[in-house]
Motif scaffolding. Structure first.
Motif: not given
Length: 196
Positions: A32-50
């Motif tokens: 699993v590309p863990t770095g990409a997973l963390v980056g994607a989750a941080a991006a979602v946290a910045m752009t949504t309230s999910h």
């Protein structure tokens, strides 16, 4: 405390267990590309309230730290096999050198191994094989995982701050992570070629 008072019955909260499990599994078996997973989750946290950014960071650190400790324990439990694998085809003094390096710079090796792509597992296997003290490993792993999660989350924060769309921010964060990872690997390979 409002970040912890989330509605876990909401389907958008599935992101937290997915993030934690993905980072945990990817820290034990690098599929699993863990770095990409963390980056994607941080991006979602910045752009949504999910997702909440503090929880994204916390779960990323916990998943990575637990995965690293499990990897170390597997190597430690199978230390004879790990030692044979490490020194196979090598001079006998290689294991002595590894023990000396861990005695002098063990925490630095663990931190750098976590931050350098494809460096974590060899370092953790070597730490287990040379019986690096687990208490020192826990402290070094905690520092390494915090730095690692922050580094990849920053890429997601940057993309989330630039783009309002969660999909675009997630894609950009993933691309940024892959570019940074590729660049670090390229620099590491060039340094190895120069040394040899």
């Amino acid at each position: 405390m409002s970040a912890l008072a989330l509605d876990w019955s909401n389907t958008s909260s599935a992101g937290y267990p997915t993030l934690f499990a993905g980072v945990l599994i990817g820290s034990i078996v690098p599929i699993v590309p863990t770095g990409a997973l963390v980056g994607a989750a941080a991006a979602v946290a910045m752009t949504t309230s999910h997702l909440s950014l503090p929880l994204v960071l916390l779960l990323s650190v916990l998943g990575a730290a637990i995965g690293d400790v499990v990897t170390y324990l597997i190597a430690r439990a199978g230390s004879e096999a790990a030692i044979r694998r490490l020194v196979r085809g090598q001079r006998p003094d290689r294991l002595i050198n590894a023990r000396e390096r861990f005695a002098k710079h063990g925490w630095q090796l663990v931190v750098i191994g976590r931050l350098v792509p494809a460096g974590r597992i060899p370092v953790l296997v070597a730490a287990g094989a040379v019986a690096y003290p687990w208490r020192r490993l826990l402290a070094a792993t905690a520092i390494a995982c915090v730095l690692w999660a922050l580094a990849y989350a920053v890429l997601g924060i940057v993309s989330g701050g630039i783009f309002d769309s969660p999909l675009v921010a997630t894609l950009i964060a993933t691309v940024l992570v892959l570019v940074v990872t590729g660049a670090v690997q390229l620099v590491a390979k060039r340094r190895e070629r120069r040394k040899s």
